[in-house]
Design an enzyme around this catalytic site. Sequence first.
Site, short mmCIF file in Angstrom:
data_model
loop_
_atom_site.label_atom_id
_atom_site.label_comp_id
_atom_site.label_asym_id
_atom_site.label_seq_id
_atom_site.Cartn_x
_atom_site.Cartn_y
_atom_site.Cartn_z
N SER A 137 0.81 -1.22 0.00
CA SER A 137 0.00 0.00 0.00
C SER A 137 0.84 1.26 0.00
CB SER A 137 -0.87 -0.02 1.26
OG SER A 137 -1.41 1.24 1.51
N GLU A 139 0.15 3.62 1.75
CA GLU A 139 0.21 4.02 3.16
C GLU A 139 1.61 3.75 3.73
OE1 GLU A 139 -2.23 5.37 5.60
OE2 GLU A 139 -2.73 6.09 3.61
N TYR A 161 -1.72 -0.25 10.66
CA TYR A 161 -1.94 -0.90 9.36
C TYR A 161 -0.71 -0.74 8.47
CZ TYR A 161 -3.63 -1.18 4.51
OH TYR A 161 -3.77 -1.47 3.17
N VAL A 201 -13.58 6.79 2.56
CA VAL A 201 -14.17 8.12 2.41
C VAL A 201 -14.92 8.32 1.08
CG1 VAL A 201 -12.18 9.43 1.49
CG2 VAL A 201 -13.81 10.53 3.03
P1 NDP Z 1 -11.31 -4.87 1.47
O1 NDP Z 1 -11.30 -4.33 2.85
O2 NDP Z 1 -12.43 -4.54 0.55
O3 NDP Z 1 -11.23 -6.47 1.54
C1 NDP Z 1 -10.41 -7.11 2.47
C2 NDP Z 1 -10.59 -8.61 2.32
O4 NDP Z 1 -9.78 -9.25 3.32
C3 NDP Z 1 -12.02 -9.09 2.56
O5 NDP Z 1 -12.27 -10.18 1.71
C4 NDP Z 1 -11.98 -9.55 4.00
O6 NDP Z 1 -12.95 -10.51 4.32
C5 NDP Z 1 -10.59 -10.17 4.03
N1 NDP Z 1 -10.05 -10.35 5.37
C6 NDP Z 1 -10.06 -9.49 6.40
N2 NDP Z 1 -9.46 -10.02 7.48
C7 NDP Z 1 -9.06 -11.26 7.11
C8 NDP Z 1 -8.41 -12.32 7.78
N3 NDP Z 1 -8.05 -12.23 9.05
N4 NDP Z 1 -8.17 -13.47 7.11
C9 NDP Z 1 -8.55 -13.60 5.81
N5 NDP Z 1 -9.18 -12.63 5.12
C10 NDP Z 1 -9.43 -11.48 5.77
O7 NDP Z 1 -9.92 -4.46 0.82
P2 NDP Z 1 -9.57 -4.11 -0.71
O8 NDP Z 1 -10.18 -5.11 -1.58
O9 NDP Z 1 -9.82 -2.67 -0.94
O10 NDP Z 1 -7.99 -4.27 -0.70
C11 NDP Z 1 -7.38 -5.53 -0.98
C12 NDP Z 1 -5.98 -5.54 -0.38
O11 NDP Z 1 -5.21 -4.49 -0.94
C13 NDP Z 1 -5.92 -5.33 1.13
O12 NDP Z 1 -4.84 -6.09 1.61
C14 NDP Z 1 -5.63 -3.85 1.28
O13 NDP Z 1 -4.96 -3.62 2.49
C15 NDP Z 1 -4.72 -3.63 0.09
N6 NDP Z 1 -4.74 -2.30 -0.49
C16 NDP Z 1 -5.91 -1.72 -0.85
C17 NDP Z 1 -5.91 -0.49 -1.46
C18 NDP Z 1 -7.17 0.18 -1.87
O14 NDP Z 1 -7.12 1.40 -2.14
N7 NDP Z 1 -8.29 -0.52 -1.97
C19 NDP Z 1 -4.63 0.22 -1.75
C20 NDP Z 1 -3.45 -0.52 -1.36
C21 NDP Z 1 -3.52 -1.73 -0.75
P3 NDP Z 1 -14.45 -10.09 4.79
O15 NDP Z 1 -15.20 -9.76 3.53
O16 NDP Z 1 -14.94 -11.31 5.48
O17 NDP Z 1 -14.30 -8.91 5.69
P1 GDR Z 2 -7.02 5.50 3.30
O1 GDR Z 2 -8.54 5.58 2.83
O2 GDR Z 2 -6.86 5.77 4.74
O3 GDR Z 2 -6.23 6.36 2.35
O4 GDR Z 2 -6.70 3.95 3.09
P2 GDR Z 2 -9.82 6.28 3.49
O5 GDR Z 2 -10.81 6.39 2.41
O6 GDR Z 2 -10.21 5.59 4.75
O7 GDR Z 2 -9.27 7.73 3.90
C1 GDR Z 2 -8.79 8.65 2.93
C2 GDR Z 2 -8.63 10.01 3.56
O8 GDR Z 2 -9.92 10.53 3.88
C3 GDR Z 2 -9.88 11.12 5.17
N1 GDR Z 2 -11.22 11.14 5.75
C4 GDR Z 2 -11.98 10.08 6.06
N2 GDR Z 2 -11.75 8.75 5.90
C5 GDR Z 2 -12.73 7.88 6.27
N3 GDR Z 2 -12.54 6.57 6.10
N4 GDR Z 2 -13.90 8.31 6.83
C6 GDR Z 2 -14.17 9.64 7.02
O9 GDR Z 2 -15.23 9.99 7.53
C7 GDR Z 2 -13.17 10.57 6.61
N5 GDR Z 2 -13.08 11.92 6.61
C8 GDR Z 2 -11.92 12.26 6.09
C9 GDR Z 2 -8.90 10.23 5.93
O10 GDR Z 2 -8.42 10.91 7.10
C10 GDR Z 2 -7.84 10.00 4.86
O11 GDR Z 2 -6.93 11.05 4.85
C11 GDR Z 2 -7.14 3.27 1.93
C12 GDR Z 2 -7.39 1.80 2.33
O12 GDR Z 2 -7.97 1.13 1.26
C13 GDR Z 2 -6.09 1.12 2.68
O13 GDR Z 2 -6.31 -0.27 2.89
C14 GDR Z 2 -5.11 1.31 1.52
O14 GDR Z 2 -3.88 0.70 1.82
C15 GDR Z 2 -4.92 2.79 1.23
O15 GDR Z 2 -6.18 3.34 0.91
C16 GDR Z 2 -3.99 3.03 0.05
#
Ligand code: NDP
Ligand code: GDR
Length: 357
Positions: A137, A139, A161, A201
């Site tokens: 990520s 992050e 995280y 968000v």
């Molecule tokens: P989601 O939160 O949508 O999905 C996470 C998945 O992980 C779900 O299927 C969830 O299952 C499963 N999960 C959670 N805890 C466990 C566990 N203990 N064991 C096995 N499975 C588990 O994430 P995204 O699809 O958005 O992201 C996919 C991956 O990419 C994640 O690792 C995330 O951290 C990473 N990532 C995401 C980004 C983004 O912007 N979306 C950017 C960079 C990295 P359940 O449905 O049961 O909760």
């Molecule tokens: P992020 O995504 O932390 O970048 O992680 P998120 O959408 O949670 O936050 C983005 C930014 O928005 C600000 N923010 C809020 N965020 C949430 N969730 N809820 C609110 O009400 C809110 N108001 C403002 C946050 O402070 C932040 O700056 C996502 C996840 O998918 C991670 O798993 C992944 O690794 C990174 O993107 C890349």
Amino acid sequence: MSERKIALITGITGQDGSYLSELLLDKGYEVHGIIRRTSTFNTDRIDHIYVDPHNEQARLFLHYGDLTDGTTLRRILEEVKPVEIYNLGAQSHVKVSFDSPEYTVDSVGMGTLRLLEAIRDYQHRTGIQVRFYQAGSSEMFGKVQEVPQKETTPFYPRSPYACAKVYAHWQTVNYRESYGLFACNGILFNHESPRRGETFVTRKITRAIARIIAGKQKNTFLGNLDAKRDWGYAKDYVKAMWLMLQQDQPDDYVVATGETHSVGEFLNLAFGYVNLDWHKYVEFDGRYLRPAEVDLLIGDATKTKQKLGWQPSVTFPELVALMVEADLQALGLTSPNNNSSNSFPDIATIRQNVGEM
Ligand code: NDP
Ligand code: GDR
């Protein structure tokens, strides 16, 4: 790649897991996913591609397991015999990771290590060579060290995280260098879609807009509106994951659009799409602030573009439009006249281009 196109996905029920499953099924793979036992169904995002396993056409199979349960991971590997493994499972919410740091680190950090160890033994016992993708990520870059961020930018994680993702990143590098595992780290910047979890968000905003119009809620509460993110479209990003595992050599890649926008800009565009002024509907709530914030993320995906031939296909305004439209449709609302603003593309064309539901 091996003739046996069998892939295993952790996190298959998540946003990315669902898009990746669709991509792999389209490419002729047999796809296996690990799902967690929950008291209510958690397979909404993949129900449309699931076929009863008694049907001999079935190519998507689900297995109960958890990244915190190493024994089960090993058993699933033995049973499925995958050649590609995508580790997408995670407690992926940054704010929640401050509330629940031990569990986050266990699933994200130790979970990756458990899987890598299981793969090492599985390869040794079966002789099957696995290709492994780790969902890293942006992050991990955390506090700004360099702009834009690329593969060589130092990590400075700012949450439990992100610390766990850095750990998983380096373990992945170590298994590559120590045991010759074909292991890749994708360093993906934020990517969104209509399937994005409702508490991130972007989706929180687009869902609130639809609910406000439907009269189901009056307003929404948000935290920091100044944070800037490099937001892309999830369906584009899972293609990059797959491409990484099709190369001759394993490597690490940044996946990003190269553009950054603040949460405030997202609000402007999203509410603007339905001709509403967000200032009337958005209130501040400190509970959504993080103890430490990541202020600015913007990625440089030059290496990924050059080596993988990857390109993002959806612009920021298109992404916003796509998400607002999908939430309106989910509530049975008709799309407003979206030609009201020049910044919005024609939604029918976008949907056709990206094949979004
Ligand atoms: P989601 O939160 O949508 O999905 C996470 C998945 O992980 C779900 O299927 C969830 O299952 C499963 N999960 C959670 N805890 C466990 C566990 N203990 N064991 C096995 N499975 C588990 O994430 P995204 O699809 O958005 O992201 C996919 C991956 O990419 C994640 O690792 C995330 O951290 C990473 N990532 C995401 C980004 C983004 O912007 N979306 C950017 C960079 C990295 P359940 O449905 O049961 O909760
Ligand atoms: P992020 O995504 O932390 O970048 O992680 P998120 O959408 O949670 O936050 C983005 C930014 O928005 C600000 N923010 C809020 N965020 C949430 N969730 N809820 C609110 O009400 C809110 N108001 C403002 C946050 O402070 C932040 O700056 C996502 C996840 O998918 C991670 O798993 C992944 O690794 C990174 O993107 C890349």
